[in-house]
Design a protein around this motif. Structure first.
Motif, PDB file in Angstrom:
ATOM      1  N   GLY A  70     -10.014   1.270  12.559  1.00 15.39           N
ATOM      2  CA  GLY A  70      -9.780   2.412  13.427  1.00 15.39           C
ATOM      3  C   GLY A  70      -8.854   3.409  12.765  1.00 15.39           C
ATOM      4  O   GLY A  70      -8.673   3.392  11.540  1.00 15.39           O
ATOM      5  N   PRO A  71      -8.231   4.294  13.537  1.00 16.00           N
ATOM      6  CA  PRO A  71      -7.326   5.305  12.991  1.00 16.00           C
ATOM      7  C   PRO A  71      -6.045   4.679  12.454  1.00 16.00           C
ATOM      8  O   PRO A  71      -5.803   3.486  12.595  1.00 16.00           O
ATOM      9  N   LEU A  72      -5.210   5.510  11.853  1.00 18.01           N
ATOM     10  CA  LEU A  72      -3.966   5.029  11.251  1.00 18.01           C
ATOM     11  C   LEU A  72      -3.134   4.223  12.233  1.00 18.01           C
ATOM     12  O   LEU A  72      -2.578   3.182  11.872  1.00 18.01           O
ATOM     13  N   SER A  73      -3.039   4.669  13.475  1.00 20.13           N
ATOM     14  CA  SER A  73      -2.217   3.934  14.445  1.00 20.13           C
ATOM     15  C   SER A  73      -2.705   2.507  14.632  1.00 20.13           C
ATOM     16  O   SER A  73      -1.906   1.586  14.834  1.00 20.13           O
ATOM     17  N   THR A 133       8.369  -6.513   6.658  1.00 20.22           N
ATOM     18  CA  THR A 133       8.417  -5.881   7.967  1.00 20.22           C
ATOM     19  C   THR A 133       7.197  -4.997   8.195  1.00 20.22           C
ATOM     20  O   THR A 133       6.528  -4.562   7.253  1.00 20.22           O
ATOM     21  N   LEU A 134       6.954  -4.693   9.464  1.00 24.10           N
ATOM     22  CA  LEU A 134       5.870  -3.785   9.810  1.00 24.10           C
ATOM     23  C   LEU A 134       6.177  -2.353   9.393  1.00 24.10           C
ATOM     24  O   LEU A 134       5.252  -1.560   9.161  1.00 24.10           O
ATOM     25  N   HIS A 135       7.445  -2.009   9.266  1.00 25.92           N
ATOM     26  CA  HIS A 135       7.798  -0.686   8.765  1.00 25.92           C
ATOM     27  C   HIS A 135       7.304  -0.530   7.318  1.00 25.92           C
ATOM     28  O   HIS A 135       6.783   0.520   6.938  1.00 25.92           O
ATOM     29  N   GLN A 136       7.442  -1.588   6.530  1.00 22.29           N
ATOM     30  CA  GLN A 136       6.931  -1.559   5.157  1.00 22.29           C
ATOM     31  C   GLN A 136       5.411  -1.514   5.144  1.00 22.29           C
ATOM     32  O   GLN A 136       4.799  -0.808   4.334  1.00 22.29           O
ATOM     33  N   THR A 137       4.791  -2.269   6.052  1.00 18.58           N
ATOM     34  CA  THR A 137       3.337  -2.253   6.174  1.00 18.58           C
ATOM     35  C   THR A 137       2.839  -0.842   6.482  1.00 18.58           C
ATOM     36  O   THR A 137       1.877  -0.347   5.875  1.00 18.58           O
ATOM     37  N   HIS A 138       3.481  -0.198   7.443  1.00 22.62           N
ATOM     38  CA  HIS A 138       3.082   1.166   7.817  1.00 22.62           C
ATOM     39  C   HIS A 138       3.251   2.117   6.643  1.00 22.62           C
ATOM     40  O   HIS A 138       2.357   2.945   6.365  1.00 22.62           O
ATOM     41  N   ALA A 139       4.377   2.027   5.946  1.00 26.02           N
ATOM     42  CA  ALA A 139       4.617   2.912   4.802  1.00 26.02           C
ATOM     43  C   ALA A 139       3.578   2.690   3.712  1.00 26.02           C
ATOM     44  O   ALA A 139       3.102   3.656   3.084  1.00 26.02           O
ATOM     45  N   ASP A 144      12.647  -0.272  16.574  1.00 25.23           N
ATOM     46  CA  ASP A 144      12.213  -1.533  15.985  1.00 25.23           C
ATOM     47  C   ASP A 144      10.681  -1.573  15.894  1.00 25.23           C
ATOM     48  O   ASP A 144       9.999  -0.568  16.132  1.00 25.23           O
ATOM     49  N   GLU A 145      10.159  -2.759  15.576  1.00 30.87           N
ATOM     50  CA  GLU A 145       8.723  -2.871  15.296  1.00 30.87           C
ATOM     51  C   GLU A 145       7.849  -2.746  16.543  1.00 30.87           C
ATOM     52  O   GLU A 145       6.629  -2.585  16.428  1.00 30.87           O
ATOM     53  N   GLY A 186       0.555  -9.527   5.342  1.00 32.67           N
ATOM     54  CA  GLY A 186      -0.425  -8.935   4.431  1.00 32.67           C
ATOM     55  C   GLY A 186      -1.533  -8.263   5.233  1.00 32.67           C
ATOM     56  O   GLY A 186      -2.283  -8.936   5.944  1.00 32.67           O
ATOM     57  N   THR A 187      -1.625  -6.963   5.155  1.00 42.33           N
ATOM     58  CA  THR A 187      -2.589  -6.211   5.958  1.00 42.33           C
ATOM     59  C   THR A 187      -3.743  -5.726   5.089  1.00 42.33           C
ATOM     60  O   THR A 187      -3.523  -5.198   3.997  1.00 42.33           O
ATOM     61  N   GLU A 188      -4.951  -5.905   5.590  1.00 40.44           N
ATOM     62  CA  GLU A 188      -6.146  -5.442   4.881  1.00 40.44           C
ATOM     63  C   GLU A 188      -6.930  -4.502   5.793  1.00 40.44           C
ATOM     64  O   GLU A 188      -7.057  -4.768   6.988  1.00 40.44           O
ATOM     65  N   HIS A 189      -7.427  -3.424   5.235  1.00 37.69           N
ATOM     66  CA  HIS A 189      -8.331  -2.587   6.023  1.00 37.69           C
ATOM     67  C   HIS A 189      -9.391  -1.958   5.131  1.00 37.69           C
ATOM     68  O   HIS A 189      -9.145  -1.642   3.966  1.00 37.69           O
ATOM     69  N   GLU A 190     -10.569  -1.803   5.712  1.00 36.78           N
ATOM     70  CA  GLU A 190     -11.725  -1.226   5.037  1.00 36.78           C
ATOM     71  C   GLU A 190     -12.038   0.131   5.665  1.00 36.78           C
ATOM     72  O   GLU A 190     -11.728   0.357   6.835  1.00 36.78           O
ATOM     73  N   LYS A 191     -12.660   1.016   4.895  1.00 38.08           N
ATOM     74  CA  LYS A 191     -13.000   2.340   5.411  1.00 38.08           C
ATOM     75  C   LYS A 191     -14.260   2.852   4.730  1.00 38.08           C
ATOM     76  O   LYS A 191     -14.531   2.542   3.566  1.00 38.08           O
ATOM     77  N   PHE A 192     -15.022   3.630   5.480  1.00 37.06           N
ATOM     78  CA  PHE A 192     -16.267   4.200   4.979  1.00 37.06           C
ATOM     79  C   PHE A 192     -15.983   5.497   4.229  1.00 37.06           C
ATOM     80  O   PHE A 192     -15.348   6.408   4.768  1.00 37.06           O
TER      81      PHE A 192
END
Length: 456
Positions: free
Chosen positions: A326-329, A107-113, A413-414, A34-40
């Motif tokens: 930070g950035p998308l990466s 998977t992290l591929h799903q997280t990225h998508a 892979d991931e 479960g990934t969370e990110h905040e942005k201004f």
């Protein structure tokens, strides 16, 4: 900051508090990310933070996401303050930072998508209204008095309290953004091992992801001002938690810690009741001044657990909390780092061995060095760049062992998501270092250039 939790009914036995945490245990096949990110958010015309109301605003942003992309709204006191869809949530931090709390994914591929889709949706709504969003650990230019307050009762209570404890609490609330990952555990022993590794190596994540070298329009002397902030606010609910490394630590010891953290509020009938500084132990005994004679529910316990802010924390999962946004990466690299370390037993055992014998002073010293110096930091003979290199090697091995390849012929892979962090280690430069170089070079001291440079 969390939305109101749904934990369950009345607490009749103290053991229920630990049982609530234990109920998060899952078999390995059920572990998710479960990934969370905040942005201004900001107005491109004025380069100022988005207000809650108006044609170019946070409310307009939420309404656009709701109407165009099928999100379900969440309201408080009649005000739109969040969205939900397919296990994910969009919520508001105190100063209008827009947060995606992603769905539990395999998977992290799903997280990225998921992250790419979210940022595309945000851009589609933000563009026509003249708004932009950027990912940095701290707002580089805006003053504290420029930040709006979002219409959530929790924040109205917390703000004056944060002004009384520590020194930088309101900066944390209104002028910082993070990316974090939430990971599962299979047993109490698994939780203990993962939490110890998470706390020990959190300074490495802080150093790798450092992106907040500016405040109030100038360099602040730190690579991660956000991490510095967390070292200078409410000590009762922050820090590196030395008790986690004591013999016998487990669910009950975590309960003992959280139950003694002073309360913020109790949520009842759609409103937040002021319980600032009061005791959850008193609540358990029907002696809470805010609600005399009333006993707590498991939902109250779940809410209270969201008001502790150490570098890693336990709920029904473990949250890794030490990184600047930070950035998308970076938004996939951070979960990739921790998934690689924690979801393969060989990597987790090796990470435990890497940090074995560290004292609280070692962990705290590395934490402070990471905030101040990023990858150039060191403490007691340990260099963060060396630790980062070793940690990435372990994480890469863990991800490779998982063997999750992206869809498509010949897809990788991931481990690919760690490439940006490996590159930072090889260059010895964080994003903070890059931004400082631009500030002193091509930007010629003009931080107005940072919006276009760091916008999604």
């Amino acid at each position: 900051m969390s939305i109101p939790q749904q934990g369950g009914g009345p607490i009749e036995r103290r053991e229920q508090l630990a049982e609530y945490i234990a109920s998060g245990e899952k078999p390995r096949a059920g572990w998710r990310i479960g990934t969370e990110h905040e942005k201004f958010g900001f107005d491109w015309a004025r380069l100022e933070p988005l207000p809650y109301d108006g044609p170019c605003s946070i409310r307009a942003m939420l309404e656009g996401l709701r109407d165009r992309f099928g999100w379900t709204e969440l309201r408080e006191g009649g005000r739109l303050i969040g969205l939900s869809r397919d296990g994910a949530n969009v919520s508001l931090e105190p100063g209008g930072q827009l947060e995606l709390s992603g769905a539990p994914l395999e998977t992290l591929h799903q997280t990225h998508a998921e992250t790419v889709q979210h940022l595309a949706e945000v851009a589609e709504i933000a563009g026509p209204m003249g708004a932009g969003f950027m990912g940095l650990g701290a707002a580089p230019v805006w003053r504290q008095d420029q930040m709006p307050m979002m219409p959530k009762g929790r924040y109205a209570l917390m703000t004056p309290y944060m002004e009384k404890v520590g020194t930088l609490g309101t900066q944390m609330m209104y002028r910082t953004c993070t990316v974090q990952v939430n990971l599962d555990y299979g047993s109490e022993a698994d939780m203990v091992q993962k939490l110890r590794v998470a706390l020990s190596l959190q300074p490495v994540a802080t150093a790798l992801m450092a992106s907040s070298p500016f405040l109030d329009g100038r360099p602040n002397g730190m690579k991660s001002w956000r991490a510095h902030i967390w070292q200078n606010l409410d000590a009762a609910r922050t820090g590196m938690l030395p008790f986690v490394f004591e013999d016998g630590f487990g669910y009950e010891a975590w309960v003992d810690y959280v139950i003694d953290v002073p309360m913020y509020f109790v949520y009842r009938d759609g409103r937040y009741i002021d319980a600032l500084g009061q005791s959850f132990r008193d609540f358990m005994n029907g002696r809470l001044p805010a609600l005399p004679g009333e006993l707590p529910t498991l939902s109250d316990w779940a809410d209270h657990m969201t008001t502790v802010f150490p570098e890693a924390r336990v709920k029904k999962y473990i949250e890794m909390r030490g990184a600047d946004c930070g950035p998308l990466s970076h938004l996939t690299a951070l979960p990739a780092l921790w998934v690689g370390l924690c979801y393969d037993q060989g990597a987790l055992d090796a990470a435990s061995e890497l940090t074995r014998g560290w004292t609280h002073e070692t962990r705290e010293g590395l934490r402070r060095a990471a905030a101040r110096d990023g990858l150039a930091g060191e403490h007691d003979g340990l260099r963060l760049i060396d630790l980062a290199r070793e940690t990435l090697t372990l994480a890469e091995a863990g991800l490779a062992a998982r063997g999750h390849h992206a869809p498509g012929q010949g897809a990788g892979d991931e481990t690919a998501y760690l490439a940006v962090l490996r590159e930072r280690v090889e260059r010895g430069e964080t994003l903070a270092d890059e931004l400082l170089a631009k500030f002193g070079g091509e930007w010629q001291g003009n931080l107005g250039r940072i919006y276009a440079d760091c916008a999604y």
